[in-house]
Scaffold this active site. Structure first.
Site, mmCIF file in Angstrom:
data_model
loop_
_atom_site.group_PDB
_atom_site.id
_atom_site.type_symbol
_atom_site.label_atom_id
_atom_site.label_comp_id
_atom_site.label_asym_id
_atom_site.label_seq_id
_atom_site.Cartn_x
_atom_site.Cartn_y
_atom_site.Cartn_z
ATOM 1 N N ALA A 80 0.832 -1.199 0.000
ATOM 2 C CA ALA A 80 0.000 0.000 0.000
ATOM 3 C C ALA A 80 0.865 1.246 0.000
ATOM 4 C CB ALA A 80 -0.876 -0.001 1.234
ATOM 5 N N CYS A 81 1.994 1.160 0.691
ATOM 6 C CA CYS A 81 2.853 2.331 0.851
ATOM 7 C C CYS A 81 3.490 2.740 -0.467
ATOM 8 C CB CYS A 81 3.934 2.038 1.875
ATOM 9 S SG CYS A 81 3.233 1.406 3.389
#
Lengths: 384, 124
Positions: free
Chosen positions: A319-320
């Site tokens: 996600a990052c």
């Protein structure tokens, strides 16, 4: 090792394209010699692209990219054949363009059904059979997934679609040029192709539309591309895609063998060397150039930054590393937990990669992983 | 995408590790979201005399953790409680907007560690 994100244009392709910018710049719609030249070049390219997938030249519609092809295929076919039914069935690991198109179709009254995949990332044919019915107008299953590399049983999926009179589309962006594809053999009605994934220029794509079928155009204008995609043609780009397809066909077998060897060495070298590292996706039924590996207790973006410092470029399903701050839907679909998805790296090999590059990555990975694990509060005692 | 200062703290993080006999520990975030950090403090005469961190997360998460340890070391607890997320980001030469919320947790972890210290002393 991030060829899945973007590929360089093959110099031989670029050379082929060059005359069509300033010298042979004609518009195929005109009626003079410049136009005939452009038209001939475009039709040659159409033949080259068709030949890569066993199609006829007249079945190829040039577009501006694979995303446009996916739009034209799904929206164009769903709207055109709406009277046959309002069901659309896709897998839950399709490219984001397909998934977002489905959201749009859902707003327009279509019922979207999603076929799950197994833990290896292969679509569940039994579930597909249960989801497709006589109300289904279109089934779309990707030929191979660009992120976890799994090659899908599209021939069987196409059969299921046809048993119920539905059309079958496949997004072959990641698969074309990597694994053999024959539209006749598979029984495909619509197929998306990308130029850049074949080492052609960006800004061009194609949609195969089986003879006798029509899709409702999204671009209205002068009726180019058999009325299915208006707008003056991007001749240099189309010429480039054609040449790229020709090379892809000619060199696929040897390049696939070479990349498969490198891929398997990379997977083995990393997963054997680094504890708590695992392959995502099917070990055998995967694209020759794809290795997706997850590392427990650390996060993918930090891995990407560390590797970039060492001259190694990769992607991540974390996600990052995504604008959305959501982990990859593909990794969640194969049953990974969020924290497992965060620690995944995607290696996509390509023409420029040699054995020494793979060995360099294998040598560098353990140190990078160890450093990040030494900082992580999640790392168990024995791995510190 | 990241400032040179962020990359410096990511490459050479300051004060990584744990303090086994810490006077206060603060842990925020969780691995599901992709960011989790623990801050350990050692306190003497109401002042932070030692501080260490452990972080699971992206480059920004590691850099902000490292930065907060530099900002907090030597400060009194009341001074340290005034250090905000914005201070951390500013000291790092800015963070990408998308990272401001999810990865900029270090100040929260520090505040939690101080709370933990005060609670242990019966001041909480």
């Amino acid at each position: 090792m991030d060829y899945g994100a973007a590929s360089p244009v093959d110099p031989r392709v670029l050379e082929e394209m060059m005359p069509y910018f300033s010298d042979s710049f004609g518009n195929p719609a005109s009626l003079h010699s410049y136009a005939f030249e452009a038209q001939r070049a475009m039709e040659r390219a159409r033949g080259q692209v068709a030949s890569l997938i066993g199609a006829e030249p007249g079945e190829i519609v040039f577009t501006s990219c694979a995303t446009e092809s996916n739009n034209l295929a799904l929206i164009g076919a769903a709207l055109r054949y709406r009277s046959r039914g309002s069901g659309v069935v896709v897998s839950n690991i399709e490219h984001i363009s397909i998934l977002n198109i489905c959201k749009e179709l859902s707003k327009q009254g279509f019922e979207i059904r999603y076929v799950p995949v197994d833990r290896d990332g292969i679509i569940r044919l039994d579930r597909l059979e249960a989801l497709v019915d006589d109300e289904t107008v279109l089934v779309s299953i990707m030929a191979a997934n660009g992120e976890i590399g799994t090659v899908q049983p599209i021939r069987e999926a196409a059969e299921v679609a046809h048993e119920h009179g539905a059309l079958f589309h496949t997004d072959a962006t990641a698969a074309a040029g990597k694994v053999p594809l024959d539209v006749g053999e598979v029984g495909v009605d619509l197929m998306t192709l990308s130029s850049n994934d074949l080492y052609g220029p960006k800004g061009v794509g194609a949609l195969y539309v089986r003879k006798g079928l029509r899709v409702k155009p999204l671009m209205i204008g002068g009726g180019q591309e058999n009325g299915m995609r208006s707008g003056s043609e991007n001749i240099p780009g189309i010429v480039g895609m054609g040449k790229a397809a020709e090379f892809a066909k000619k060199e696929m077998k040897s390049e696939a063998e070479r990349l498969t060897r490198l891929r398997d060495r990379l997977i083995k070298g990393i997963t054997e060397e680094i504890p708590a590292s695992y392959l995502n996706g099917h070990p055998k039924r995967r694209l020759p150039n794809n290795a997706n590996i997850r590392f427990s207790y650390i996060e993918g973006e930090a891995l990407i930054l560390s590797l970039d410092e060492l001259g190694i470029q990769v992607s991540s399903g974390s996600a990052c590393a995504a604008k959305t701050l959501e982990p990859s839907h593909v990794l969640l679909a194969i049953g990974l937990k969020h924290e497992e998805a965060h620690g995944s790296l995607v290696f996509t090999l390509g023409k420029g990669n040699r054995e020494e590059h793979v060995e360099y990555v294998i040598r560098q990975m353990p140190g990078v992983v160890r450093r990040l694990r030494s900082m992580s509060p999640l790392t168990p005692e024995e791995l510190r | 995408m990241y400032s040179e200062k962020v990359m410096d703290h990511f490459r050479n993080p300051r004060n990584v590790g744990e303090i086994p006999d810490a006077d206060g520990v603060g842990t925020v975030g969780n691995p599901v979201c992709g960011d989790m950090m623990s801050i350990y403090i050692k306190v003497k005469d109401d002042r932070i005399v030692d501080i260490k961190f452990k972080t699971f997360g992206c480059g920004a998460a590691i850099a902000t953790s490292s930065m907060i340890t530099e900002l907090a070391k030597g400060k009194t607890l009341d001074e340290a409680l005034k250090v905000t997320r914005a201070d951390v980001a500013k000291e790092l030469g800015g963070l990408p907007p998308v990272k401001m919320h999810c990865s900029n947790l270090a100040a929260d972890a520090l505040h939690e560690a101080i709370k933990d210290y005060r609670k242990r002393r019966g001041e909480g």
